[in-house]
Design a protein around this motif. Sequence first.
Motif, PDB file in Angstrom:
ATOM      1  N   ARG A   1      38.472  30.647  37.225  1.00 38.04           N
ATOM      2  CA  ARG A   1      39.870  30.401  37.550  1.00 38.04           C
ATOM      3  C   ARG A   1      40.006  30.027  39.011  1.00 38.04           C
ATOM      4  N   SER A   2      40.667  28.878  39.253  1.00 38.77           N
ATOM      5  CA  SER A   2      40.906  28.392  40.624  1.00 38.77           C
ATOM      6  C   SER A   2      39.618  28.289  41.415  1.00 38.77           C
ATOM      7  N   ASN A   3      38.597  27.699  40.787  1.00 40.47           N
ATOM      8  CA  ASN A   3      37.304  27.458  41.435  1.00 40.47           C
ATOM      9  C   ASN A   3      36.554  28.745  41.790  1.00 40.47           C
ATOM     10  N   LYS A   4      36.947  29.858  41.165  1.00 41.87           N
ATOM     11  CA  LYS A   4      36.246  31.125  41.387  1.00 41.87           C
ATOM     12  C   LYS A   4      36.090  31.836  40.052  1.00 41.87           C
ATOM     13  N   TRP A   5      35.147  32.784  40.028  1.00 42.69           N
ATOM     14  CA  TRP A   5      34.918  33.571  38.822  1.00 42.69           C
ATOM     15  C   TRP A   5      35.654  34.900  38.960  1.00 42.69           C
ATOM     16  N   GLN A   6      36.494  35.166  37.979  1.00 42.39           N
ATOM     17  CA  GLN A   6      37.290  36.398  37.996  1.00 42.39           C
ATOM     18  C   GLN A   6      36.747  37.373  36.958  1.00 42.39           C
TER      19      GLN A   6
ATOM     20  N   THR B 256      37.426  38.817  42.291  1.00 42.93           N
ATOM     21  CA  THR B 256      36.961  37.428  42.178  1.00 42.93           C
ATOM     22  C   THR B 256      35.685  37.214  42.981  1.00 42.93           C
TER      23      THR B 256
ATOM     24  N   GLN C 210      32.317  34.112  43.951  1.00 43.67           N
ATOM     25  CA  GLN C 210      31.933  32.713  44.016  1.00 43.67           C
ATOM     26  C   GLN C 210      31.037  32.313  42.840  1.00 43.67           C
TER      27      GLN C 210
END
Length: 327
Positions: free
Chosen positions: A7-12, A26, A28
Amino acid sequence: MASIRFRSNKWQARVSRKGEQSLVSTFQSKEDAERWARSIEVEWDRGTYTNTHQAQKTNFGELIERYLREVTPTMRGVKEDTIRLKAILRKPIAKVNTLLLNSSRIAQYRDERLKEVSAGTVIRELAYFSSIINQARREWGINIANPVLLVRKPPSPQGRNRILTYEEEQKLLHACEPKANRNIYTRPFVILALETAMRRGELLGLKWANIDIHKRTAFILLTKNGESRTVPLSTRAIETLQGLPRSIDGRVLPINFAALETNFKRARDRAELLDLRIHDLRHTAVTRLAGKLPNLIELSAVTGHKSLSMLKRYYHPNPEQLAKKIA
């Protein structure tokens, strides 16, 4: 159960379990998100997880403010404690996040304050820190360590042993004589302090309803050590009380702490006793009473000391008088 999503270029990563608050963080990389989720689940399984979510959102100043609202009003020294804690609120350390409040920052605060105030003041402030943090840990659900326990405290200052001589007493009382712009209660305060060995707060809180002129006693409902006591009154103390006007609020000495401090300092300066403090009157009184009450149990009953070690801090016998006793 853990769920991982991009999500939004990051891993949540979200970790949920019945009976536990869901946690979200979150990362990287997906591997880091999975590693974090597994570590949380392992800690939950072991019962070793510590939730620092609330601590992350709280700075030290917010803890102080809550302490002022909820704890300080229940303490006997509420006025003085409030003034000191509000002063700390203006310091940079109040803006530090509680999770970053480590022993290094506390030690830095200690060293900076030692350049400004006495060691005794620093020791008192560190005690405030420890009390506030422990309150947050035990009752407010803020999971942080208490770094104050790891910090070396400054050496305790040597206790004062300033005793007022009878000649100095006359100078001070003369300087307290009520004249224009002088408070009429300063002189009676000095006399009563020297005659009764009562603490400043005890004298300022004393009410006529608690004085029995015929029995020559004054009853103190609440003392510093949390116990009540009855103080015998000397002839001089009785005469001083009888010469006082009655205040509408029932207090024997209707003067507040700040006014008393100001008027006492002015009288002290006029008497040229620049090293004298209000609390030295209690030291003087205890020393004088010790000559009249050699039984330490009787002496402690008058002064309100709960232990011999505490009484010894205030009792400063005259070596010449002791020499006469052993001659």
